[in-house]
Design a protein around this motif. Structure first.
Motif, short mmCIF file in Angstrom:
data_model
loop_
_atom_site.label_atom_id
_atom_site.label_comp_id
_atom_site.label_asym_id
_atom_site.label_seq_id
_atom_site.Cartn_x
_atom_site.Cartn_y
_atom_site.Cartn_z
N PHE A 74 13.84 -83.29 -19.04
CA PHE A 74 12.64 -82.49 -18.81
C PHE A 74 11.47 -83.15 -19.50
O PHE A 74 11.62 -83.86 -20.50
CB PHE A 74 12.82 -81.08 -19.36
CG PHE A 74 13.84 -80.27 -18.61
CD1 PHE A 74 13.98 -80.40 -17.24
CD2 PHE A 74 14.67 -79.37 -19.28
CE1 PHE A 74 14.91 -79.66 -16.54
CE2 PHE A 74 15.60 -78.62 -18.58
CZ PHE A 74 15.73 -78.77 -17.22
N GLY B 8 8.01 -81.30 -19.47
CA GLY B 8 7.14 -80.24 -19.99
C GLY B 8 7.90 -78.99 -20.32
O GLY B 8 7.31 -77.96 -20.64
N ASP B 9 9.21 -79.04 -20.21
CA ASP B 9 10.05 -77.89 -20.48
C ASP B 9 11.12 -78.29 -21.49
O ASP B 9 11.26 -79.45 -21.82
CB ASP B 9 10.72 -77.41 -19.19
CG ASP B 9 9.71 -77.12 -18.10
OD1 ASP B 9 8.94 -76.18 -18.27
OD2 ASP B 9 9.69 -77.86 -17.09
N LEU B 10 11.86 -77.30 -21.95
CA LEU B 10 12.88 -77.57 -22.96
C LEU B 10 14.26 -77.24 -22.43
O LEU B 10 14.43 -76.32 -21.63
CB LEU B 10 12.62 -76.72 -24.21
CG LEU B 10 11.27 -76.86 -24.89
CD1 LEU B 10 11.18 -75.91 -26.08
CD2 LEU B 10 11.04 -78.29 -25.34
N THR B 11 15.24 -77.96 -22.94
CA THR B 11 16.63 -77.57 -22.70
C THR B 11 17.02 -76.61 -23.82
O THR B 11 16.30 -76.48 -24.82
CB THR B 11 17.56 -78.78 -22.74
OG1 THR B 11 17.45 -79.36 -24.05
CG2 THR B 11 17.18 -79.82 -21.71
N ALA B 12 18.16 -75.96 -23.65
CA ALA B 12 18.60 -75.00 -24.67
C ALA B 12 18.75 -75.70 -26.03
O ALA B 12 18.41 -75.13 -27.07
CB ALA B 12 19.91 -74.35 -24.25
N VAL C 270 15.47 -76.06 -27.67
CA VAL C 270 14.97 -74.79 -28.20
C VAL C 270 15.58 -74.51 -29.56
O VAL C 270 14.88 -74.16 -30.52
CB VAL C 270 15.29 -73.62 -27.23
CG1 VAL C 270 14.95 -72.28 -27.86
CG2 VAL C 270 14.52 -73.79 -25.92
N ASN D 112 10.57 -71.33 -32.69
CA ASN D 112 10.74 -71.01 -31.28
C ASN D 112 11.17 -69.57 -31.03
O ASN D 112 10.90 -69.03 -29.97
CB ASN D 112 11.76 -71.95 -30.65
CG ASN D 112 11.14 -73.29 -30.36
OD1 ASN D 112 9.94 -73.37 -30.22
ND2 ASN D 112 11.96 -74.32 -30.31
N ASP E 5 10.08 -66.88 -32.35
CA ASP E 5 8.87 -66.08 -32.17
C ASP E 5 8.35 -66.20 -30.75
O ASP E 5 7.94 -65.22 -30.13
CB ASP E 5 7.76 -66.55 -33.13
CG ASP E 5 7.83 -65.82 -34.46
OD1 ASP E 5 8.55 -64.78 -34.52
OD2 ASP E 5 7.19 -66.28 -35.42
N ALA E 6 8.36 -67.42 -30.24
CA ALA E 6 7.87 -67.65 -28.88
C ALA E 6 8.81 -66.99 -27.87
O ALA E 6 8.36 -66.40 -26.88
CB ALA E 6 7.76 -69.15 -28.61
N LEU E 7 10.11 -67.07 -28.13
CA LEU E 7 11.07 -66.42 -27.23
C LEU E 7 10.89 -64.90 -27.26
O LEU E 7 10.98 -64.22 -26.24
CB LEU E 7 12.50 -66.77 -27.63
CG LEU E 7 12.93 -68.22 -27.37
CD1 LEU E 7 14.25 -68.52 -28.09
CD2 LEU E 7 13.10 -68.48 -25.88
N GLY F 267 8.04 -64.03 -25.29
CA GLY F 267 8.45 -64.08 -23.88
C GLY F 267 9.16 -62.79 -23.47
O GLY F 267 8.95 -62.27 -22.37
N ASP G 230 19.04 -63.36 -24.66
CA ASP G 230 19.14 -64.81 -24.77
C ASP G 230 18.66 -65.31 -26.13
O ASP G 230 19.24 -66.23 -26.71
CB ASP G 230 18.35 -65.47 -23.64
CG ASP G 230 18.62 -66.95 -23.54
OD1 ASP G 230 19.81 -67.31 -23.44
OD2 ASP G 230 17.67 -67.73 -23.58
N ARG H 287 20.86 -65.99 -29.37
CA ARG H 287 21.72 -67.15 -29.63
C ARG H 287 20.98 -68.26 -30.37
O ARG H 287 21.53 -69.33 -30.60
CB ARG H 287 22.34 -67.68 -28.35
CG ARG H 287 21.38 -68.33 -27.36
CD ARG H 287 22.19 -68.74 -26.16
NE ARG H 287 21.38 -69.18 -25.06
CZ ARG H 287 21.56 -70.35 -24.44
NH1 ARG H 287 22.48 -71.18 -24.86
NH2 ARG H 287 20.82 -70.67 -23.41
N PHE H 288 19.71 -68.05 -30.70
CA PHE H 288 18.95 -69.11 -31.36
C PHE H 288 18.65 -68.78 -32.83
O PHE H 288 17.56 -69.08 -33.33
CB PHE H 288 17.65 -69.38 -30.59
CG PHE H 288 17.90 -69.92 -29.21
CD1 PHE H 288 18.30 -71.24 -29.03
CD2 PHE H 288 17.77 -69.11 -28.09
CE1 PHE H 288 18.55 -71.75 -27.75
CE2 PHE H 288 18.02 -69.61 -26.82
CZ PHE H 288 18.41 -70.92 -26.65
#
Lengths: 1014, 524
Positions: B26, B28-32, B35, B41, B43-45, B48, B120, B123-124
């Motif tokens: 990728f 402009g995007d992230l893989t798991a 993340v 991240n 906070d961003a999740l 979202g 989701d 899990r982070f």
């Protein structure tokens, strides 16, 4: 040049630096090569040879280049086909002319040489480009149609796909919009796309294109998404020598996972041996609307207000034609010139083109600057080392109108014009001369004011460069390397003035600046083998490796004006977008995952005694887009052919000059789904949000198309009549499909890419016949017709799929098409309408809201007719095309000019008003079979009358003047602008077909032109 | 020599440009794994996950129409060329939806989307606070799914999204939601009201206990039963909220919905923050007034939804909740002091100069009480009393990024639930200054200066339902209330008596096709 500026800009991106370096190096190389032309020239002492060059009818061919092989010495035949050239007795003369096969004749001491050139079409020895190589037409086992320049559609075209509209059986080309440079729908052998474009793969001189346009898309406030641009716009049609359409799997399988929708090979013009030659072509013309949509005029409107029992408060006392107010006569200028020449050491061609085409809608137009420089060189004494290169830089500017695919109730420009109350003035005349636009309160938008307030300009710059060194080890083995780079960038700036009464724009104004960049790189290695490998058995084979890399990125900034708006300074808001409040801006950018495609391929053509032919093809494609578990796809095909006319028993059958039977079977694929669909993807959203956005499927793979084809090619009566007939059957399985996510799924994700069970079957017969009806010295008449009979069915799907979203008033979220078992793809599926109830004026739906199969947008028959009549120096050429059996959904009539509009003070269709049964203006507007119309049509696509003046004076050669008319008339019952219509109404990426919604109207164009050589 | 050179060059270019492993990267995007590698991240999740609720609750096409247009409070009539929309609004009010209905499908999908996003991020390695907020959001989305569909699909964090999700139903789903809420309350913060907080979780828990007997199964929705134990839980939780003294009544009912409502609306316990002029890529409450107002009003409306006269008539004339002239920044002066928020009835005026407005054909713009599912007469643009309770944010109307925060929970709801719990067998308490009986609590609300309604002398469940209607109209609770009070199947204007299957929405056919663990709801 502007294109070079962009190349240097690449330095700003460190990752592209290497690329840029390579690019610059190749530019330097090019300049060296160009310089080397100067050294190719050479001369020696001669005697004079004279003669005549005639065609197969014995008529002199003017303008044939006669050159002395291995020298720069050359001349051209005069009007009568006569020539005179100085040449040594040991020399060989080479006769070349566009449209004829090249002939070489040794002088052998003669002073007079009479020769006849065969036309390319008739020539079975004609060399056909087949992908990673060439073959003689005679040796083909697949369904391949060639259209050369001579047979291209005449007229002004922004992109080359329109050159073959109606010319090839099995190929349907629809102009989705009348906007100059607008996108087309090209379908080869029917409709099998559950998703994606369904477009064929285009290959330009061995370089497969990305297929997307770098013109940024636009969703302008309240107006909806504007239609896409044509990805082929960067090529100047005048630079194209021929286009080959590969239709069956025997022909297309060499392109593997990108070939499911067929392949179109575009070959650009190359220099010919001979003295440098300049070709010049100029044309000017104008366009007007071909066919109007009939809405009430002011007088009818007044009558209608009374008829429907409405107060005459909406009679505003004037009389205007709002459609006229936004239309114009579009002027067209098109110039191209080319310099070409060369000898046995090298050939070159440099061309430049300029097209300036105004649209028929105000403030629209298309302007293109293009060039093509190609050359090929042979090095070493042995001439074994060679180099071909081709560089096509171009830039086109588009002025685009606010005409969209999916405008809501506010409508887009066309809808606004159709709906405008014809008794209401568009411009308020003032006695002091300070006229002002009539901007209304409320949601009725003045189309003329909309046109004034809206500015949308897009600029796309493309450089397609390829360089291909090769080495002939001997006369049967050649290694070739091809490197290509296709760089395209689009910038689009759009603004809407604050005075217009679009709900969100009024008082503020709106601006958008968008950029997009598409880059494709390719490296291909091929090894060609062509040799007799046993008695009477020849093998023409190729093996190869190919690597391709696709990148796509872009960004977009939009903003509303600050309190008080951007102002009425007459400046374009995109020039000072920083004036907006930071809170009223949106900024976004994207980069697609880099897609890589790695392929291994091989093809062998076995020729036994010129009678029995066998082609075996295999390609393995690996793609980054495919899931972890399916990285590679394998695409085999085989084809066989029998040249029956070569058999002894045919010797006594004089009817057939040539006769060939072909059969093939193979698998091709389609990988048109977004990159990044196979693994979990987390995307950043506005103001610091992050989240998974997709439903990854590691099992994702290509869609498979299995196709068999049986065909016969024939030529009878000394090839006075030639033709072919093919039966094909194409079954598409593992359907790539944006299925529903399984909840709970990432928020906002509307699709989960899967390979769906189920299949789409397209079968049909296509036939093409060309006849030379009259063939006399001063009079020839050729006639060609092609027809395709198609049938399409869907089976095995586990659940129906819906698409074809309507837009406009009262139909939010309405889908009218389905893809389901037992029905043709994209079948119309909505309420059955039984008429208007006389007593209430309301619609009757006997089955209530239960949808049923009410129409089929797929044509049953595609037709192409062309004829050419030549009398002495006059030539008259006519091309018609048509389609029969398809239905069109009239979303315009349904939701823009329905009876209810008159209650809201807007205009309605004449057909509604004149209907003998009076419809109540309160009849709810909803989708139904009422708006499905027969789409059958036959269109006079273009007609050309030309006069061949011949040579004038010493220098001016082959002077030809002509007048061409495009879209002169269309025979149809469809009530919209043009039955040849396909507004993009996809739903979550599932394409629609045959829906009309306030499109850019089709233009009728007349152009006058002249061409000559120096 | 040349051959050798060619060979070497060919091999070199082959190696340099070819033979890739085809691993997709990728840009402009992230893989798991990217993340989980980042620091902030989660906070961003979490942002979202909050954002995933915007369209679901603020747009007119999801929860709002499913929970209000299916009731006696709201209808979306077809007006000639406008608003038929393939019948999507009509099926809601007439109770004729099925598994194909787009509103039902989108509501189910979007609520499930929040379940996904909130699951989701677990899990982070979130902090306890982040995890508590996410689990609260998930519990809330699950509560709405349970209410609407009885079936709540779920997955564990990190489970594949292309495998069918497991499903909890009825009591099992309710017990899970209650246990989640009890687990996160100690960790959640007291403030701000724009984020998941302790008191928001308590309100949701109150709604769980109040509806526990209703949501237990498909059948209990037909004959809801209530236990004293559950009702006492409702009362205890209400008192906990009241005793925080964080919430109070202000002098104007519409303060709670105003563009600055988070500052001035003291009743609000949980809102979704909308920041003036700042877009989050999703709709805001602007659609509430646009969908109601006429084309000729300012701002220009879409002339759609209206209330029904029987519902409007539940209000007494002096009830300030019925409508007011509520000034907002940028608003026209409204010299005639005309109602511009609440219920818009009768002749409408230009709020700039108080002139009479007319409809598009030219008739006086008079909003009449009667309205039909399909309007066919000359008056079709004018029928129906228009209702919205978010005062218009003129400053941001154009961009759509209105400042009014969306209100999920507020004090009046807590008090009315407490009163209801007392009426349903709970033990009365007298926390705060709102009184110790159901009648006293309701009268406190009714007679507060911000409401100005009369004192009720006596009180029963039917009257409580009406009071909830008056107090909570168009706040997306009416459907739940009507079902809990056993009135949802009764006929009302433009809706006949109907089949008990409509106590639940249909599971979307699209989901039935892809998830075998979901079953069609009985009757569909």
């Amino acid at each position: 040049m502007v294109e070079i500026r962009n190349v240097y800009n690449l330095h700003k991106h460190p990752s592209n630096k290497l690329l840029a370096m390579r690019k610059i190096k190749s530019l330097r190389l090019l300049s060296l090569l160009v310089a080397s032309f100067l050294f190719i020239q050479n001369a020696q002492a001669q005697s004079t040879v004279t003669g005549t060059v005639t065609d197969k009818n014995g008529k002199g061919i003017p303008g044939v280049t006669v050159s002395v092989k291995g020298t720069t010495s050359a001349t051209q035949t005069d009007e009568a086909g006569k020539f005179s050239i100085a040449a040594p007795g040991t020399a060989t003369l080479v006769f070349t002319s566009v449209g004829y096969s090249t002939t070489e004749i040794p002088v052998q001491g003669k002073t007079n040489i009479e020769t006849s050139l065969g036309t390319l079409e008739a020539s079975l020895n004609e060399v056909v480009v087949i992908g990673y190589g060439t073959a003689k037409r005679r040796d083909l086992t697949g369904a391949v149609a060639t259209v050369t320049e001579k047979n291209f559609n005449k007229g002004t075209y922004a992109a080359p796909d329109q050159l073959i509209q109606g010319k090839v059986a099995g190929v349907q080309v629809l102009n989705n919009s009348g906007q100059p440079g607008g996108a087309t729908t090209v379908k080869i052998r029917g409709n099998t796309a559950l998703t994606g474009s369904g477009r064929p793969l285009y290959v330009v001189d061995g370089v497969p294109l990305d297929g997307r346009s770098s013109r940024p898309g636009l969703n302008a406030q309240n107006l909806g998404n504007t239609p896409g641009g044509n990805p082929l716009n960067f090529i100047n049609p005048a630079d194209i020598a021929s286009m080959e359409v590969l239709k069956d799997a025997s022909a297309t399988a060499i392109y593997g996972s990108r070939a499911a929708y067929g392949v179109i090979l575009i070959t650009t013009k190359k220099g010919q041996s001979g003295v440098p030659k300049i070709d010049f072509n100029a044309s000017v013309g104008s366009s007007t609307i071909m066919k109007r949509i009939e809405v009430l005029d002011a007088q009818q409107y007044r009558q209608a207000l009374t008829y429907y029992g409405l107060s005459n408060g909406n009679d505003k006392g004037s009389s205007v034609d709002a459609l006229d107010a936004i239309l114009q006569t579009g002027l067209i200028q098109n110039y191209s010139f080319a310099v070409s020449g060369g000898n046995e050491n090298g050939r070159y061609r440099l061309s430049a083109g300029y097209l300036d085409q105004e649209g028929i809608v105000r403030k629209t137009g298309f302007k293109k600057y293009s060039a093509d420089l190609n050359a090929s060189f042979k090095f070493l004494q042995s001439k074994k080392l060679g180099l071909d290169f081709n560089i096509i830089p171009s830039q086109y500017n588009e002025d685009i109108a606010p005409i969209s695919n999916d405008a809501g109730s506010t409508g887009s420009l066309i809808g606004q014009a159709l709906q405008w109350n014809p008794t209401e003035q568009l411009v308020i005349k003032k006695s002091n001369g300070q006229d002002s636009l009539n901007i209304k309160a409320g949601d009725v938008v003045n189309p003329f004011a909309m046109s004034e307030a809206y500015s949308d300009n897009s600029k796309v710059t493309t450089v397609l460069g390829s360089i291909s060194p090769y080495y002939k080890f001997n006369d049967w083995l050649e290694y070739r390397f091809l490197f290509s780079l296709n760089y395209s960038t689009g910038v689009r700036r759009t603004s809407i003035q604050q005075y217009i009464n679009l709900a969100d724009v009024k008082g503020k104004g709106w601006a958008s600046i968008a950029n997009n960049e598409l880059v494709t790189q390719q490296a291909t290695h091929t090894l060609n083998f062509n040799r007799q490998i046993a008695t009477s058995l020849n093998l023409n084979a190729v093996i190869g490796y190919e690597y391709m890399k696709f990148t796509n990125k872009g960004s977009n900034t939009t903003a509303y004006g600050p309190a008080g708006g951007f102002g009425n300074y007459g400046l374009d808001y995109t020039n000072y977008i920083q004036y907006s409040n930071s809170g009223n801006r949106t900024i976004s950018s994207f980069v697609d995952p880099i897609s890589e495609l790695q392929s291994y391929f091989a093809r062998g053509v076995f020729n036994f005694r010129e009678k029995y032919l066998l082609t075996l093809t295999f390609r393995a494609d690996g793609s980054t887009k495919f899931g972890e578990n399916n990285k590679y796809g394998y695409f085999p095909s085989f084809g066989a052919a029998w040249n029956i006319d070569k058999e002894d028993f045919m010797d006594n059958i004089s009817l057939f000059t040539s006769l060939k039977l072909r059969g093939s079977y193979g698998i091709t694929g389609n990988q048109e789904f977004p990159a990044g669909a196979a693994q979990a993807k987390y995307s950043f959203s506005q103001n610091g949000g992050l989240g998974q956005v997709n439903n990854p499927n590691p099992d994702l793979k290509w869609q498979s198309d299995k196709q068999y084809n049986i065909g016969v090619d024939f030529g009878i009566l000394s090839n006075r009549i030639t033709g072919s007939v093919d039966y094909f059957n194409k079954t598409t399985t593992d359907l790539l499909f944006p299925s529903a996510p399984i909840q709970p799924a990432p928020p906002g994700s509307v699709v989960r890419w899967v390979n769906l069970d189920g299949q789409i079957e397209n079968k049909g017969v296509e036939a093409a016949v060309n006849a030379s009806i009259v063939n006399q010295r001063d009079l020839t008449w050729d006639f060609g017709v092609n027809a395709t009979f198609l049938k399409n069915t869907v089976s095995g799907l586990s659940a129906p799929i819906y698409t074809g979203g309507l837009h406009g008033q009262g139909v939010s979220g309405t889908l009218v098409q389905t893809i389901q078992n037992g029905l043709p793809i994209n079948a119309f599926y909505t309420r059955y309408f039984a008429g208007i109830d006389k007593s209430t004026g309301l619609a009757i739906y006997p089955e209530g809201d239960v949808p049923s199969f009410v129409g089929d947008p797929n044509p049953e028959v595609l037709l192409g007719i062309s004829t050419s009549l030549q009398y002495k120096k006059f030539n008259f050429n006519v091309n018609m095309n048509g389609a029969l059996g398809q239905d069109i959904y009239n979303n315009t009539l349904n939701n823009v000019i329905n009876v209810g509009s008159i209650n809201g003070g807007r205009n309605i269709a004449v057909s509604v008003y004149e209907d003998p049964i009076k419809e109540s203006f309160s009849n709810p507007v909803t989708s139904s079979s009422r708006f499905i119309e027969k789409g059958d049509y036959l269109k006079l696509a273009n007609a050309t009358l030309s006069y061949s003046v011949g040579n004038m004076g010493r220098n001016l050669k082959n002077l030809n003047i002509y007048v061409t008319g495009q879209n002169l008339f269309v025979i149809t019952k469809f009530s919209g602008f043009d039955p040849e219509v396909n507004v993009d109404k996809n739903n979550n990426g599932v394409p629609s077909l045959g829906i009309e919604y306030t499109p850019y109207p089709t233009a009728r164009t007349i152009t006058f032109g002249v061409n000559f050589s120096l | 020599m040349i051959r050798k050179l060619i060979f070497v060059l060919a091999i070199y270019s082959f190696l340099a440009l070819g033979c890739t492993k085809l691993n997709e990267k990728f840009q402009g995007d992230l893989t798991a794994s990217q993340v989980s590698g980042g620091g902030t991240n989660v906070d961003a999740l979490l942002k979202g996950a909050y954002n995933s609720m915007r369209t679901t609750f603020q747009d007119q096409t999801r929860v709002y129409c499913l929970w209000e247009m299916t009731t006696d409070a709201l209808i979306g009539p077809t007006r000639g060329p406008d608003w038929d929309d393939n019948g999507v609004w009509r099926v809601l009010h007439e109770h004729k939806w099925d598994g194909e209905s787009i509103r039902v499908r989108e509501g189910f999908n979007d609520l499930s989307g929040t379940v996904f996003a909130a699951t989701d991020l677990l899990r982070f390695n979130p902090t306890p606070q982040q995890a508590a907020e996410a689990r609260y959001l998930r519990a809330f989305a699950m509560f709405m799914l349970l209410d609407g569909w009885d079936q709540v699909p779920y997955r564990d964090p990190g489970e594949s999204v292309i495998a069918p999700a497991r499903v909890r139903k009825g009591s099992e789903a309710m017990d899970y939601i209650i246990s989640e809420l009890n687990a996160v309350i100690p960790t959640l913060a007291d403030a701000p009201v724009t984020k998941a907080n302790k008191n928001a979780a308590r309100v949701l828990l109150m709604k769980c206990y109040l509806n526990k007997g209703v949501f237990a199964s498909v059948d209990t929705r037909k004959t809801p039963a209530f236990t004293a134990a559950d009702m006492n839980q409702v009362i205890t939780l209400a008192d906990q909220i009241i005793n925080t003294n964080l919430f109070s009544f202000t002098s104007n009912y519409f303060d709670n919905f105003a563009p600055t409502n988070t500052v001035i609306g003291k009743e609000n316990i949980w809102t979704q923050e909308n920041v003036s002029g700042v877009g989050e890529g999703s709709p805001t409450v602007r659609s509430r007034y646009h969908s109601a107002m006429h084309y000729k009003q300012n701002p220009q409306g879409w002339n759609g939804f209206t209330t029904l006269s029987d519902f409007y008539n539940k209000f007494e004339a002096g009830d300030k909740r019925r409508g007011a002239n509520y000034p907002t920044p940028g608003a026209p002066p409204n010299p005639g002091n005309r109602v511009n928020v609440g219920f818009l009835s009768g002749q409408q005026y230009d709020w700039t100069n108080d002139t009479l407005l007319r409809d598009r054909p030219g008739a006086l713009l008079v909003f009449t009480p009667g309205v039909k599912s399909i309007e066919t007469g000359a008056e079709l643009e004018r029928t129906g009393i228009r209702a919205y309770k978010y005062p218009i944010d003129y400053t941001n109307d154009g961009s759509g990024n209105t400042d009014n925060d969306y209100v999920f929970f507020r004090l009046a709801d807590v008090l009315l639930m407490k009163a209801e719990a007392i009426l349903r067998g709970g033990t009365a308490t007298s926390a705060g200054s709102y009184g110790g009986t159901a009648l006293a609590i309701v009268n406190y609300i009714r007679t507060h200066a911000s409401r100005g309604a009369s004192t009720l002398a006596s009180f029963n469940l039917d009257q409580l339902l009406d009071e909830r209607g008056r107090e909570m109209y168009l706040e997306s609770w009416r459907r739940q209330d009507l079902i809990r009070f056993g009135k949802f199947l009764q006929p009302w204007q433009e809706k006949p008596q109907d089949d008990p299957k409509y106590l639940l929405f249909a599971i979307p056919n699209q989901q039935l096709a892809v998830n075998p663990n979901l079953q069609p709801n009985p009757g569909y």
